[in-house]
Design a protein around this motif. Sequence first.
Motif, PDB file in Angstrom:
ATOM      1  N   ALA A  98       0.826  -1.209   0.000  1.00  0.00           N
ATOM      2  CA  ALA A  98       0.000   0.000   0.000  1.00  0.00           C
ATOM      3  C   ALA A  98       0.860   1.258   0.000  1.00  0.00           C
ATOM      4  O   ALA A  98       0.586   2.215  -0.733  1.00  0.00           O
ATOM      5  N   PHE A  99       1.934   1.261   0.794  1.00  0.00           N
ATOM      6  CA  PHE A  99       2.790   2.447   0.880  1.00  0.00           C
ATOM      7  C   PHE A  99       3.679   2.616  -0.353  1.00  0.00           C
ATOM      8  O   PHE A  99       4.258   3.686  -0.540  1.00  0.00           O
ATOM      9  N   THR A 100       3.786   1.569  -1.162  1.00  0.00           N
ATOM     10  CA  THR A 100       4.678   1.630  -2.323  1.00  0.00           C
ATOM     11  C   THR A 100       3.930   1.812  -3.634  1.00  0.00           C
ATOM     12  O   THR A 100       4.280   2.676  -4.446  1.00  0.00           O
ATOM     13  N   LYS A 101       2.898   1.020  -3.852  1.00  0.00           N
ATOM     14  CA  LYS A 101       2.267   0.962  -5.163  1.00  0.00           C
ATOM     15  C   LYS A 101       0.875   1.598  -5.226  1.00  0.00           C
ATOM     16  O   LYS A 101       0.353   1.772  -6.322  1.00  0.00           O
ATOM     17  N   LEU A 102       0.283   1.904  -4.091  1.00  0.00           N
ATOM     18  CA  LEU A 102      -1.018   2.571  -4.092  1.00  0.00           C
ATOM     19  C   LEU A 102      -0.820   4.064  -3.868  1.00  0.00           C
ATOM     20  O   LEU A 102      -0.004   4.471  -3.037  1.00  0.00           O
ATOM     21  N   HIS A 103      -1.559   4.844  -4.608  1.00  0.00           N
ATOM     22  CA  HIS A 103      -1.433   6.295  -4.514  1.00  0.00           C
ATOM     23  C   HIS A 103      -2.673   6.853  -3.803  1.00  0.00           C
ATOM     24  O   HIS A 103      -3.786   6.759  -4.308  1.00  0.00           O
ATOM     25  N   PHE A 104      -2.450   7.424  -2.634  1.00  0.00           N
ATOM     26  CA  PHE A 104      -3.542   8.045  -1.891  1.00  0.00           C
ATOM     27  C   PHE A 104      -2.993   9.258  -1.153  1.00  0.00           C
ATOM     28  O   PHE A 104      -1.788   9.364  -0.892  1.00  0.00           O
ATOM     29  N   ARG A 105      -3.870  10.166  -0.816  1.00  0.00           N
ATOM     30  CA  ARG A 105      -3.475  11.409  -0.185  1.00  0.00           C
ATOM     31  C   ARG A 105      -2.891  11.141   1.202  1.00  0.00           C
ATOM     32  O   ARG A 105      -3.462  10.414   1.999  1.00  0.00           O
ATOM     33  N   GLY A 106      -1.752  11.749   1.467  1.00  0.00           N
ATOM     34  CA  GLY A 106      -1.101  11.609   2.763  1.00  0.00           C
ATOM     35  C   GLY A 106      -0.304  10.333   2.922  1.00  0.00           C
ATOM     36  O   GLY A 106       0.047   9.965   4.058  1.00  0.00           O
ATOM     37  N   ARG A 107       0.014   9.650   1.834  1.00  0.00           N
ATOM     38  CA  ARG A 107       0.729   8.384   1.927  1.00  0.00           C
ATOM     39  C   ARG A 107       2.103   8.556   2.565  1.00  0.00           C
ATOM     40  O   ARG A 107       2.463   7.819   3.494  1.00  0.00           O
ATOM     41  N   ASN A 108       2.874   9.522   2.081  1.00  0.00           N
ATOM     42  CA  ASN A 108       4.225   9.718   2.615  1.00  0.00           C
ATOM     43  C   ASN A 108       4.196  10.215   4.064  1.00  0.00           C
ATOM     44  O   ASN A 108       5.048   9.834   4.877  1.00  0.00           O
ATOM     45  N   VAL A 109       3.203  11.053   4.383  1.00  0.00           N
ATOM     46  CA  VAL A 109       3.081  11.538   5.759  1.00  0.00           C
ATOM     47  C   VAL A 109       2.747  10.379   6.695  1.00  0.00           C
ATOM     48  O   VAL A 109       3.310  10.253   7.784  1.00  0.00           O
ATOM     49  N   ALA A 110       1.830   9.518   6.257  1.00  0.00           N
ATOM     50  CA  ALA A 110       1.447   8.362   7.080  1.00  0.00           C
ATOM     51  C   ALA A 110       2.628   7.426   7.284  1.00  0.00           C
ATOM     52  O   ALA A 110       2.842   6.907   8.396  1.00  0.00           O
ATOM     53  N   PHE A 111       3.423   7.212   6.221  1.00  0.00           N
ATOM     54  CA  PHE A 111       4.573   6.324   6.358  1.00  0.00           C
ATOM     55  C   PHE A 111       5.630   6.944   7.259  1.00  0.00           C
ATOM     56  O   PHE A 111       6.250   6.238   8.073  1.00  0.00           O
ATOM     57  N   GLY A 112       5.850   8.245   7.135  1.00  0.00           N
ATOM     58  CA  GLY A 112       6.798   8.920   8.015  1.00  0.00           C
ATOM     59  C   GLY A 112       6.361   8.855   9.473  1.00  0.00           C
ATOM     60  O   GLY A 112       7.179   8.641  10.372  1.00  0.00           O
ATOM     61  N   LEU A 113       5.052   9.011   9.712  1.00  0.00           N
ATOM     62  CA  LEU A 113       4.534   8.894  11.071  1.00  0.00           C
ATOM     63  C   LEU A 113       4.726   7.481  11.602  1.00  0.00           C
ATOM     64  O   LEU A 113       5.079   7.279  12.777  1.00  0.00           O
ATOM     65  N   LEU A 114       4.517   6.505  10.729  1.00  0.00           N
ATOM     66  CA  LEU A 114       4.711   5.103  11.129  1.00  0.00           C
ATOM     67  C   LEU A 114       6.162   4.846  11.512  1.00  0.00           C
ATOM     68  O   LEU A 114       6.444   4.197  12.532  1.00  0.00           O
ATOM     69  N   LEU A 115       7.090   5.354  10.713  1.00  0.00           N
ATOM     70  CA  LEU A 115       8.513   5.149  11.018  1.00  0.00           C
ATOM     71  C   LEU A 115       8.918   5.839  12.316  1.00  0.00           C
ATOM     72  O   LEU A 115       9.825   5.361  13.014  1.00  0.00           O
ATOM     73  N   PHE A 117       7.464   5.862  15.019  1.00  0.00           N
ATOM     74  CA  PHE A 117       7.186   5.005  16.176  1.00  0.00           C
ATOM     75  C   PHE A 117       8.337   4.050  16.469  1.00  0.00           C
ATOM     76  O   PHE A 117       8.377   3.444  17.555  1.00  0.00           O
ATOM     77  N   MET A 118       9.277   3.902  15.524  1.00  0.00           N
ATOM     78  CA  MET A 118      10.407   3.000  15.743  1.00  0.00           C
ATOM     79  C   MET A 118      11.347   3.521  16.823  1.00  0.00           C
ATOM     80  O   MET A 118      12.128   2.739  17.388  1.00  0.00           O
ATOM     81  N   ILE A 119      11.306   4.816  17.109  1.00  0.00           N
ATOM     82  CA  ILE A 119      12.203   5.374  18.123  1.00  0.00           C
ATOM     83  C   ILE A 119      11.714   5.060  19.538  1.00  0.00           C
ATOM     84  O   ILE A 119      12.446   5.278  20.505  1.00  0.00           O
ATOM     85  N   ILE A 120      10.478   4.546  19.668  1.00  0.00           N
ATOM     86  CA  ILE A 120       9.935   4.228  20.984  1.00  0.00           C
ATOM     87  C   ILE A 120      10.387   2.820  21.362  1.00  0.00           C
ATOM     88  O   ILE A 120      10.050   1.849  20.670  1.00  0.00           O
ATOM     89  N   PRO A 121      11.156   2.655  22.423  1.00  0.00           N
ATOM     90  CA  PRO A 121      11.590   1.305  22.816  1.00  0.00           C
ATOM     91  C   PRO A 121      10.412   0.464  23.273  1.00  0.00           C
ATOM     92  O   PRO A 121       9.439   0.978  23.848  1.00  0.00           O
ATOM     93  N   SER A 152       4.856  -5.471  12.245  1.00  0.00           N
ATOM     94  CA  SER A 152       6.165  -4.908  12.573  1.00  0.00           C
ATOM     95  C   SER A 152       6.460  -3.720  11.665  1.00  0.00           C
ATOM     96  O   SER A 152       6.392  -3.837  10.433  1.00  0.00           O
ATOM     97  N   ILE A 153       6.786  -2.592  12.268  1.00  0.00           N
ATOM     98  CA  ILE A 153       7.150  -1.404  11.490  1.00  0.00           C
ATOM     99  C   ILE A 153       8.466  -1.643  10.751  1.00  0.00           C
ATOM    100  O   ILE A 153       8.626  -1.270   9.581  1.00  0.00           O
ATOM    101  N   TYR A 154       9.404  -2.280  11.437  1.00  0.00           N
ATOM    102  CA  TYR A 154      10.719  -2.521  10.838  1.00  0.00           C
ATOM    103  C   TYR A 154      10.609  -3.381   9.585  1.00  0.00           C
ATOM    104  O   TYR A 154      11.206  -3.060   8.545  1.00  0.00           O
ATOM    105  N   PHE A 155       9.849  -4.458   9.653  1.00  0.00           N
ATOM    106  CA  PHE A 155       9.709  -5.343   8.498  1.00  0.00           C
ATOM    107  C   PHE A 155       8.877  -4.690   7.399  1.00  0.00           C
ATOM    108  O   PHE A 155       9.089  -4.963   6.213  1.00  0.00           O
ATOM    109  N   THR A 156       7.925  -3.846   7.773  1.00  0.00           N
ATOM    110  CA  THR A 156       7.188  -3.076   6.760  1.00  0.00           C
ATOM    111  C   THR A 156       8.137  -2.177   5.990  1.00  0.00           C
ATOM    112  O   THR A 156       8.050  -2.051   4.761  1.00  0.00           O
TER     113      THR A 156
END
Length: 278
Positions: A98-115, A117-121, A152-156
Motif C-alpha cells: 500500500a505504501f509503495t504501489k497505491l497512490h492516496f493522499r497523505g501516503r508519505n506523511v502516514a509512512f513517516g509517522l509510522l517510522l 514510532f520506531m524510536i519508541i523502545p 512490525s514497522i521494521y519489516f514493513t
Amino acid sequence: MASVKINASKTITSILLGIFSAVFLLPLIWMVSAASKLEKDVMSFPIQWIPKHWNLISNFKAVWFGNVPFSLFYFNSLKLSVLMTLATLIFSSMAAFAFTKLHFRGRNVAFGLLLSFMIIPSEATLVPRFLILKWLHLYNTHAGLILMGMFSIYFTFLLRQFMMSIHNDYIEAAKIDGAGYFLIYWKIMLPLCKPILATVGIIKFIWTWNDYQNPLIFLISKKLYPIPLGLQLFKNDYADNYAILMMGSLSAIVPLLVVFIVLQRQVIQGISLGGVKG
C-alpha cells in the motif's frame, strides 16, 4: 599467470573463511559434545571433543520425558513463532504494498509517522500493552502475544524498500488485463518478493523463538510457556547437570537451523539479484 594468482587468492580466502567458520562453530560443537557425555566428563580438561562414554540417549530422555514438560514448551514456541511469522509476512507485506504501489493522499506523511514510532523502545510500551490485554481479556493467552507480534514497522520498512525496486510496468500490465489490487499483490508482488520475504521470515522466526521478555510479562500459566521460559524452569531442576542442560539447549536451536536451511536459498538469491541490479 593472472589465472594462477586468482586461484591462489581464492584458495587463501577459502582457507581463511574455513578457519573463521570453525572458530565460530566451536561453541556449537562443544554443545553437541557436552550433550552426548556423562555429567562427570563435561568439564574434564583437556576437552574431550569425542566422548569416551556416550550418554546421548539418557540425556535425550531426561530432557523430553523428564519432570519438566519440555515437549509442551516446544509446541508452544512452534505455535507462537509460526503464527507470528506468517501474520507478520502477510500484514507487513500488505502495508508495504500500500505504501509503495497505491497512490492516496497523505501516503508519505502516514509512512513517516509510522517510522517515527520506531524510536519508541518496546520497554516503554509494556504497561500500556499490559492494560490493553487485560481490557481485552487476552492477558495470559497466546492470542494476546500473537496480536502484539503480528505487525512490525521494521519489516514493513524492509519490504517497502524492496518493493520500490520492482518496476511499475508489472502493475500497469496487470491492470490492463483487468486484475485488481489484491490480485496484483497476491499474484505479482509476492512472487517477486520471495527473497525479502524469506529474509523477514527467518529474522521474525528467530526473534519470536528467542523472545523472553514478552512471555515473561504477559504469561502466568506454566502450560503456556515457550522455550525460553521453559529452559529457565529446566535450569532450576538441572542446575548442576550441564550435560542435560546442553541437550535442552541443543534441542531448542534445532528449529532455527531448519528454518535457515530451508529459506537460505531464497536469501542468497536475493543477495545475488541485488548485486546484479547494483
